[in-house]
Scaffold this motif. Structure first.
Motif, PDB file in Angstrom:
ATOM      1  N   SER A   3      55.818  33.271  23.669  1.00  0.00           N
ATOM      2  CA  SER A   3      54.569  33.667  23.030  1.00  0.00           C
ATOM      3  C   SER A   3      54.367  34.378  21.675  1.00  0.00           C
ATOM      4  O   SER A   3      55.409  35.133  21.532  1.00  0.00           O
ATOM      5  N   TYR A  61      51.922  23.925  21.159  1.00  0.00           N
ATOM      6  CA  TYR A  61      51.314  25.141  21.175  1.00  0.00           C
ATOM      7  C   TYR A  61      49.930  25.014  21.853  1.00  0.00           C
ATOM      8  O   TYR A  61      49.207  23.903  21.614  1.00  0.00           O
ATOM      9  N   ARG A  63      46.556  27.452  21.690  1.00  0.00           N
ATOM     10  CA  ARG A  63      45.975  28.812  21.111  1.00  0.00           C
ATOM     11  C   ARG A  63      44.437  28.666  20.907  1.00  0.00           C
ATOM     12  O   ARG A  63      43.883  27.265  20.625  1.00  0.00           O
ATOM     13  N   ASP A  73      50.805  30.393  23.490  1.00  0.00           N
ATOM     14  CA  ASP A  73      52.002  29.972  24.298  1.00  0.00           C
ATOM     15  C   ASP A  73      52.402  28.669  23.464  1.00  0.00           C
ATOM     16  O   ASP A  73      51.735  27.851  22.801  1.00  0.00           O
TER      17      ASP A  73
END
Length: 173
Positions: A3, A61, A63, A73
């Motif tokens: 992360s 990813y 977010r 992440d």
């Protein structure tokens, strides 16, 4: 899953930003010519990153789209045959779009400072605070905010979304 805490901002004076990043990193930085091919996925983002003369990787990813520091992440997989993988994923998922950029990478402590010249969009910077095991999101946000100040990044320069989203919005305007 690894992360990071990330911020992204528009850059008005790219030469000044590079000068500050060089000073903080005590390095000349590394120039990377990148092409990111984004695929349609139900959540998060999936991209095939091809770095000219180097390696390729598939990156997923997730977010939030918000200004300022945001937790992300991600998962990466090294790719030996990016052309074949791109063809397969294009057929299976469809291509959302392509982002082409020249990135100068500087390392400042545990933070990747990216100075990006994005084709069709302009100049940007990203901070990616690579989170250490046991480190809190608050600590990562603090590191990002401190670097924002040192690099002269103003709150009104912050952007909330990915380059791909900016390109798609620009096309529809």
């Amino acid at each position: 899953m690894p992360s990071n805490v990330e911020i992204k901002a528009r850059v008005q004076d790219i030469d000044n930003l590079k000068r500050l990043a060089k000073s903080l990193s005590e390095s000349e930085g590394v120039i990377l010519k990148q092409e990111d091919v984004f695929f349609n996925v139900p959540h998060g983002r999936l991209k095939l990153r091809k770095i000219q003369g180097s390696f390729s990787e598939l990156i997923f990813y997730d977010r939030p789209d918000q200004e300022g520091p945001k937790f992300s992440d991600y998962s990466k997989t090294n790719v030996d045959d990016p052309t074949s993988l791109q063809d397969t994923l294009s057929k299976a998922l469809g291509v959302k779009g392509i982002v082409t950029k020249t990135r100068t990478l500087y390392m400042v402590g545990q933070t990747r400072v990216h100075v990006d010249q994005v084709n069709g969009l302009g100049n940007f910077m990203e901070l990616e605070v690579m989170m250490k095991e046991g480190q809190s999101v608050g600590e990562g946000e603090g590191i990002a905010k401190d670097l924002m100040v040192k690099l002269g990044v103003k709150n009104n320069d912050l952007i909330s979304c990915a380059y791909m989203d900016l390109i798609l919005n620009k096309i529809t305007i």
